[in-house]
Enzyme design. Structure first.
Site, mmCIF file in Angstrom:
data_model
loop_
_atom_site.group_PDB
_atom_site.id
_atom_site.type_symbol
_atom_site.label_atom_id
_atom_site.label_comp_id
_atom_site.label_asym_id
_atom_site.label_seq_id
_atom_site.Cartn_x
_atom_site.Cartn_y
_atom_site.Cartn_z
ATOM 1 N N TYR A 162 0.729 -1.203 0.001
ATOM 2 C CA TYR A 162 0.110 -0.081 -0.203
ATOM 3 C C TYR A 162 1.131 1.165 -0.122
ATOM 4 O O TYR A 162 1.723 1.321 1.026
ATOM 5 C CB TYR A 162 -0.895 0.038 1.199
ATOM 6 C CG TYR A 162 -1.768 1.258 1.296
ATOM 7 C CD1 TYR A 162 -2.684 1.399 0.159
ATOM 8 C CD2 TYR A 162 -1.795 2.164 2.326
ATOM 9 C CE1 TYR A 162 -3.649 2.362 0.522
ATOM 10 C CE2 TYR A 162 -2.813 3.188 2.394
ATOM 11 C CZ TYR A 162 -3.512 3.393 1.367
ATOM 12 O OH TYR A 162 -4.256 4.607 1.263
ATOM 13 N N ASP A 264 9.211 2.702 0.774
ATOM 14 C CA ASP A 264 7.826 3.615 1.384
ATOM 15 C C ASP A 264 8.243 3.301 2.651
ATOM 16 O O ASP A 264 7.792 2.278 3.286
ATOM 17 C CB ASP A 264 6.913 2.968 0.688
ATOM 18 C CG ASP A 264 5.529 3.772 1.331
ATOM 19 O OD1 ASP A 264 5.808 4.281 2.410
ATOM 20 O OD2 ASP A 264 4.362 3.354 0.864
ATOM 21 N N LYS A 291 3.472 10.611 7.732
ATOM 22 C CA LYS A 291 2.798 10.275 9.331
ATOM 23 C C LYS A 291 3.562 10.571 10.397
ATOM 24 O O LYS A 291 3.121 11.918 10.704
ATOM 25 C CB LYS A 291 2.527 8.552 9.384
ATOM 26 C CG LYS A 291 1.675 8.167 8.265
ATOM 27 C CD LYS A 291 1.169 6.723 8.584
ATOM 28 C CE LYS A 291 0.390 5.910 7.591
ATOM 29 N NZ LYS A 291 -1.088 6.050 7.815
HETATM 30 C C1 LIG Z 1 2.975 2.658 3.524
HETATM 31 C C2 LIG Z 1 2.173 3.576 3.126
HETATM 32 N N1 LIG Z 1 2.402 4.163 2.285
HETATM 33 C C3 LIG Z 1 1.491 5.516 2.032
HETATM 34 C C4 LIG Z 1 0.590 5.988 2.456
HETATM 35 C C5 LIG Z 1 -0.293 7.170 2.080
HETATM 36 O O1 LIG Z 1 -0.018 8.042 3.096
HETATM 37 P P1 LIG Z 1 -1.393 9.090 3.410
HETATM 38 O O2 LIG Z 1 -2.415 8.517 4.133
HETATM 39 O O3 LIG Z 1 -0.657 10.305 4.310
HETATM 40 O O4 LIG Z 1 -1.434 9.877 1.985
HETATM 41 C C6 LIG Z 1 0.355 5.042 3.712
HETATM 42 C C7 LIG Z 1 -0.928 5.242 4.456
HETATM 43 O O5 LIG Z 1 -1.453 4.575 5.363
HETATM 44 C C8 LIG Z 1 1.146 3.845 3.890
HETATM 45 O O6 LIG Z 1 0.566 2.988 5.013
#
Ligand SMILES: Cc1ncc(COP(=O)(O)O)c(C=O)c1O
Length: 457
Positions: A162, A264, A291
């Site tokens: 994700y 990521d 985050k």
């Molecule tokens: C691993 C990962 N990447 C990207 C995102 C996307 O972040 P945002 O919700 O701030 O757009 C998330 C969100 O949960 C995530 O868990």
């Protein structure tokens, strides 16, 4: 499989839902009012659950209170982002001071440099960084940058990975079994309608932790791949750590085929002072973050190799990356304070609390005769139900009894424990062993009836 439960699933679910409704009439009314002006009464798909989500009015530390006055131990922390819990006094102070000085200026500010320096100081692979407003924007920009740098069109991501909600990130996050395709070469499955039609051609999907299959995919597509993007610990798929050899292979294979390796670390940065990459000892070309680095305010960031990031230098006029609130003063000062509070020692402490929670939870599940255990890593805990002893990828989680997970989630709310429906929990720095033990007690109260169902399935 042992004995049949003494009440049917429907009876159990109805009883739990009835209790939830009885406790939370004001949340129900708030949801109804919200539904008049927002589709489904919510503004974030993830936070919705049946029959309606709680309306929360305030939080402090690791506890929050709903509109009906019930208090919850918050083991989600806004989906892992509130590593210091709610309203940490130091963060409240710096934000309050900043509010009085202005919030955004249409011009660079010193706090941006300070937060960028703090990130580069913690994570050696970060030579320079750029800010944006979400993890979604961070991965979107990192992928776009990789495509611009390499002149290639395709990206390779993991099945179950994700990376936010832009089009490429919506591919094969939780594909239904009948569309997934073969395990060694998963199909690229659009996660929602409305994506650009060509997107599934440009995203190659690989099986997480399957070195041989991923090597074969890179052999076939390598010369067209701009980037491989991966969470070192796959989060929403079930907090599944990558095997060290798998990440080491990706590092070597991307370098060999001329693609960039993007980690990521939107979630995993919390796991070590230098992020998960420091645990694995691997230096990606680019890293996406979000985050925790915003101290509870909207943020995203991406960074890495100086030569790659240089494409964003405005005077080079190669790649634009704009955003009205990029680097806004509030997120910057809150993020800087949050990082200062997040010492290596604090990280170690909450990781150990994660271990304590994992082991106690696994014991409670065993006592209830449930086929399940608590997995995850460090301060990220994941309940695995009806799963193999070692969950290695997305497909290993497909047997999870979703309807029962939903009922368990509601039953836990009824006991004052707030976590993700999917059974993901995050430890925050306001917590101590006492909070972990209290959470376990609440599980112990919620589990018995549901445990019978889980044994039986
Ligand atoms: C691993 C990962 N990447 C990207 C995102 C996307 O972040 P945002 O919700 O701030 O757009 C998330 C969100 O949960 C995530 O868990």
């Amino acid at each position: 499989m042992t004995t049949a439960p003494d009440l049917s699933f429907e009876t159990l679910r109805d009883a739990v839902v009835k209790h939830y409704r009885q406790r939370t009439p004001k949340s129900a009314a708030a949801h109804q009012a919200a539904a008049a002006v927002m589709p489904g009464g919510d503004t974030r798909s993830t936070t919705y659950f049946d029959p309606y989500p709680l309306s929360i009015v305030h939080g402090f530390g690791c506890r929050m209170t709903d509109i009906d006055g019930w208090s919850y131990l918050d083991f989600l922390g806004n989906y892992t982002s509130l590593i210091h819990g709610h309203a940490h006094p130091d963060i409240v102070r710096v934000v309050t001071e900043q509010l009085a000085r202005g919030t955004a200026f249409g011009s660079p500010i010193d706090a941006q440099m300070q937060l960028a320096a703090a990130l580069c100081g913690r994570v050696p692979s970060l030579e320079t960084v750029r800010f944006c407003n979400s993890g979604t924007e961070a991965t979107l920009n990192a992928l776009r940058l990789a495509k611009a740098y390499t002149g290639r069109a395709k990206v390779l991501k993991m099945e179950g990975g994700y990376h936010g909600s832009h089009d490429a990130a919506e591919i094969s996050v939780s594909p239904p079994a009948h569309l997934m395709g073969p395990a060694h070469a998963p199909c690229a499955v659009a996660g929602s309608p409305g994506l650009f039609t060509g997107i599934t051609d440009d995203v190659i999907v690989a099986p997480f932790n399957d070195l041989e299959a991923t090597a074969a995919l890179i052999d076939i597509h390598g010369s067209a791949i701009a980037a491989v993007i991966i969470e070192p610990v796959m989060g929403s798929a079930g907090v599944i750590p990558a095997a060290p050899a798998f990440l080491a292979f990706l590092r070597e294979a991307t370098a060999r085929c001329g693609a960039l390796l993007i980690f990521d670390e939107v979630v995993t940065l919390r796991l070590a002072y230098g992020g998960a990459q420091s645990i694995y000892g691997i230096s990606p070309d680019l890293t996406a973050m979000g985050k925790i680095i915003g101290g509870g305010f909207p943020i995203g960031a991406f960074g890495g190799r100086r030569d790659v990031m240089a494409l964003l230098n405005p005077s080079a006029q190669v790649l634009r990356q704009s955003g009205t609130y990029n680097g806004n003063a509030v997120s910057m000062v809150a993020g800087l304070q949050a990082l200062q509070l997040l010492t290596a020692r604090e990280i170690e402490r909450i990781n150990q609390l994660g271990d304590r929670f994992r082991s106690q939870l696994t014991t409670v599940l065993a006592e209830s005769g449930v086929d399940g255990y608590a997995g995850g890593i460090g301060s990220l805990v994941q309940l695995h139900l009806h799963a193999p002893a070692t969950v290695r990828n997305y497909r290993d989680t497909l047997n999870a009894p979703k309807a029962l997970q939903e009922v368990l989630h509601l039953a836990l709310l009824n006991e004052g424990f707030f976590g993700a429906v999917r059974g993901e929990y995050a430890i925050s720095t306001p917590m101590t062993a006492v909070d972990i033990d209290e959470a376990v007690t609440r599980f112990r109260r919620a589990l018995p009836q549901i445990g019978a169902q889980l044994q039986w399935r």
